[in-house]
Design a protein around this motif. Structure first.
Motif, short mmCIF file in Angstrom:
data_model
loop_
_atom_site.label_atom_id
_atom_site.label_comp_id
_atom_site.label_asym_id
_atom_site.label_seq_id
_atom_site.Cartn_x
_atom_site.Cartn_y
_atom_site.Cartn_z
N ILE A 115 0.84 -1.21 0.00
CA ILE A 115 0.00 0.00 0.00
C ILE A 115 0.87 1.24 0.00
N GLY A 116 1.94 1.22 0.76
CA GLY A 116 2.85 2.37 0.79
C GLY A 116 3.47 2.65 -0.57
N ARG A 117 3.86 1.61 -1.25
CA ARG A 117 4.47 1.79 -2.58
C ARG A 117 3.44 2.26 -3.61
N LEU A 118 2.21 1.75 -3.48
CA LEU A 118 1.17 2.16 -4.43
C LEU A 118 0.75 3.61 -4.24
#
Length: 89
Positions: free
Chosen positions: A83-86
């Motif tokens: 989620i952080g990367r997205l």
């Protein structure tokens, strides 16, 4: 300050739904709405079923987390990274 557990939060939500259910006016049979024709799928029944399903899901999740704590933490960490990367700019 201690954060409420999932069980406490669900109990609170159930109490709120029950309070809303009690404070809602009775259905008007002359209104012609689907909820008022005496069918078993009225709003109150659906809310009750939804509450039961949510409670069952939470019980199963808690049991799974208790049986496999390392896998649960690992999955949560991996999901957080994804989620952080997205969402990173």
């Amino acid at each position: 300050m201690k954060q409420p557990s999932l069980r406490e939060e669900i109990a609170s939500l159930r109490a709120e739904v029950e309070q809303l259910r009690r404070s809602a006016p009775p259905p008007n049979p002359d209104s012609g709405s689907p909820e008022s024709d005496g069918q078993p799928d009225d709003v109150h029944t659906l809310l009750s079923e939804l509450g039961d399903l949510v409670q069952t899901m939470l019980d199963e999740a808690e049991e799974s987390f208790t049986e496999h704590p390392v896998a649960s933490v690992s999955a949560a960490l991996a999901l957080g990274i994804v989620i952080g990367r997205l969402t990173a700019k």
